[in-house]
Design an enzyme around this catalytic site. Structure first.
Site, PDB file in Angstrom:
ATOM      1  CG  ASP A  49     116.722 -44.759-100.164  1.00 50.68           C
ATOM      2  OD1 ASP A  49     115.998 -45.722 -99.855  1.00 50.68           O
ATOM      3  OD2 ASP A  49     116.434 -43.939-101.070  1.00 50.68           O
ATOM      4  CG  ASP A  96      96.467 -62.936-104.774  1.00 49.86           C
ATOM      5  OD1 ASP A  96      95.964 -62.050-104.041  1.00 49.86           O
ATOM      6  OD2 ASP A  96      97.562 -62.802-105.332  1.00 49.86           O
ATOM      7  CG  ASN A  97      94.594 -61.648 -99.569  1.00 51.56           C
ATOM      8  OD1 ASN A  97      95.234 -61.097-100.482  1.00 51.56           O
ATOM      9  ND2 ASN A  97      94.869 -61.437 -98.294  1.00 51.56           N
ATOM     10  CE1 TYR A 112     108.503 -57.173 -97.739  1.00 54.08           C
ATOM     11  CE2 TYR A 112     110.647 -56.174 -98.133  1.00 54.08           C
ATOM     12  CZ  TYR A 112     109.650 -57.047 -98.506  1.00 54.08           C
ATOM     13  OH  TYR A 112     109.803 -57.819 -99.638  1.00 54.08           O
ATOM     14  CE  LYS A 166     109.254 -60.833 -97.954  1.00 59.53           C
ATOM     15  NZ  LYS A 166     108.405 -61.867 -98.549  1.00 59.53           N
ATOM     16  CB  SER A 169     113.700 -59.039 -99.943  1.00 57.39           C
ATOM     17  OG  SER A 169     114.155 -57.741-100.226  1.00 57.39           O
ATOM     18  CE  LYS A 184     104.791 -54.702-103.989  1.00 55.76           C
ATOM     19  NZ  LYS A 184     105.203 -54.813-105.375  1.00 55.76           N
ATOM     20  CB  ILE A 210      98.637 -67.735 -96.871  1.00 55.95           C
ATOM     21  CG1 ILE A 210      99.011 -66.358 -96.314  1.00 55.95           C
ATOM     22  CG2 ILE A 210      98.933 -67.831 -98.354  1.00 55.95           C
ATOM     23  CD1 ILE A 210     100.500 -66.087 -96.262  1.00 55.95           C
ATOM     24  NE  ARG A 228     113.350 -44.137-100.633  1.00 54.27           N
ATOM     25  CZ  ARG A 228     112.888 -44.962-101.573  1.00 54.27           C
ATOM     26  NH1 ARG A 228     111.671 -44.766-102.081  1.00 54.27           N
ATOM     27  NH2 ARG A 228     113.621 -45.949-102.027  1.00 54.27           N
ATOM     28  CG  ASN A 238      99.274 -54.655-103.442  1.00 55.31           C
ATOM     29  OD1 ASN A 238      98.688 -53.584-103.573  1.00 55.31           O
ATOM     30  ND2 ASN A 238     100.564 -54.790-103.700  1.00 55.31           N
TER      31      ASN A 238
END
Ligand code: NAD
Ligand code: WQD
Length: 335
Positions: free
Chosen positions: A293, A30-31, A147, A151, A123, A83, A58, A290, A34
């Site tokens: 959505d 992991d970097n 995003y 994916k 996702s 994300k 990565i 929003r 987050n």
């Protein structure tokens, strides 16, 4: 030995608990973009064994090759990604670089080192706004933001790779809405700044960190007018990864499954369940919808049950009770 990229993050940290419970040795890469290393110390407390980790990215091919070789890695569970949907629209290159180029670099290093097994975090966002519910795996890709495109692109790449080189073993796991925390209260979701997502926002209202929840619209064509989703307990989700690794050990090729409960819940269902969990009502006001959505979507989880022998065990009340235990104990953990 399994390499867990992004293992210090929300879903990765819980998967480290599930891997230890299944007696699967693992190493985290992991970097900490987050997350923070102290999460792994708390995972170690739950597991009763220190969590080995390497700090790195990565996209650093030389580092990844070294890690794969030195630790005898045989499979990769690949969580590392950015994300935040809104941020992805504002910073598309950063998202394509981290999520798409990052995965190309990781797969290249794996290929060079003869590691051909990957479980990938996809996702339900790849389905966009589906024509019907529940959502099945053969529904078309219709991502509606950067995003989601990252994916969908990685999913396509993995399918192309498996078609070209049939000895790869790849799982594309499409998560619905992961929420909750480990029942110990030691690890959970830890968003930076104002939460974008419903459950962490509600949890912060419950502890008094925020005054009230804004419910984004109550005029959707749903039973109570608020948005409907498939919330899945993060430990059920974590156990799905172990089941996917077991499946890939048995069978090469490409596996694509939804990981959800198949049980729809509205914003107000979740707000009410959280009120029961914390023993007081959650104050909220209704505000306009929003942008971007979707009214409703939830999973058809039948394929995962059939292929993996996996199904969810924890209900919305358990998700809220565990999120509440985590959120209300946070101050003590930080001290
Ligand atoms: P998270 O941000 O909590 O965890 C991601 C982890 O990856 C973090 O610890 C971060 O530091 C690390 N990371 C990011 N880029 C990296 C890089 N280039 N190199 C090394 N480490 C890197 O996110 P999460 O909620 O745990 O999500 C995990 C995965 O699941 C992601 O791929 C995400 O897109 C996917 N996913 C999440 C959700 C959700 O609602 N949380 C839903 C569907 C899919
Ligand atoms: C759930 C419901 C909102 C916040 C997002 C990503 C998706 C995936 C999971 C990664 C909706 C309502 C929310 C608030 C509200 N992530 N809401 N007030 O949008 O389904 O999915 O996270 O892959 O890609 O888009 O989750 O938790 O943001 O929203 O009323 O303050 O709660 O309108 O109906 P979403 P969410």
């Amino acid at each position: 030995m399994i390499l867990v990229t992004g293992g210090a993050g929300f879903i990765g940290s819980h998967t480290c608990v599930a891997l230890a419970a299944a007696r699967r040795p693992f190493l985290v890469l992991d970097n900490f973009d987050n997350s923070r290393p102290d999460v792994l110390a708390r995972v170690g407390r739950i597991n009763g064994a220190e969590v080995p980790f390497v700090e790195g990215d990565i996209r650093d091919g030389a580092l990844v090759r070294r890690v794969l070789k030195q630790h005898g890695i045989t499979a990769v569970v690949h969580f590392a990604a950015l994300k935040a949907v809104g941020e992805s629209m504002a910073q598309p290159l950063r998202y394509y670089d981290n999520n798409v180029a990052g995965t190309v670099a990781l797969l290249g290093a794996m290929k060079e080192c003869g590691v051909r097994q990957m479980v990938f975090s996809s996702s339900a966002t790849v389905y966009g706004d589906p024509d019907t519910v529940p959502v099945k795996e053969d529904f078309p890709f219709r991502p509606a933001n950067v995003y989601g495109h990252t994916k969908a692109m990685v999913e396509q790449m993995l399918a192309d790779l498996c078609a070209a080189e049939p000895d790869w073993r790849v799982a594309r796991l499409r998560y619905f809405n992961p929420v909750g925390a480990h029942e110990s209260g030691l690890i959970g979701e830890d968003p930076q700044g104002v939460p974008n997502n419903l459950m962490p926002y509600v949890a912060q209202v419950a502890v008094g960190q925020r005054a009230e929840l804004s419910v984004f619209g109550n005029d959707y064509p749903t039973p109570d007018g608020t948005g409907v989703r498939d919330y899945i307990h993060v430990m059920d989700l974590a156990e799905g990864h172990v089941a996917a690794l077991d499946h890939l050990d048995r069978q090469p090729g490409l596996l694509t499954v939804n990981l959800g409960t198949g049980r729809p819940a509205s914003v107000l269902d979740l707000v009410n369940a959280f009120g029961r969990a914390c023993g007081k009502p959650i104050p909220y006001k209704v505000v306009p919808r929003r942008a971007g959505d979707v009214a409703e979507y939830w999973a058809d989880p039948a394929l995962a049950r059939q292929l993996l022998g996996w199904q969810t065990r924890r209900d919305l009340d358990a998700m809220c009770a565990d999120a509440w235990r985590w959120q209300s104990g946070r101050a003590a953990l930080a001290a």
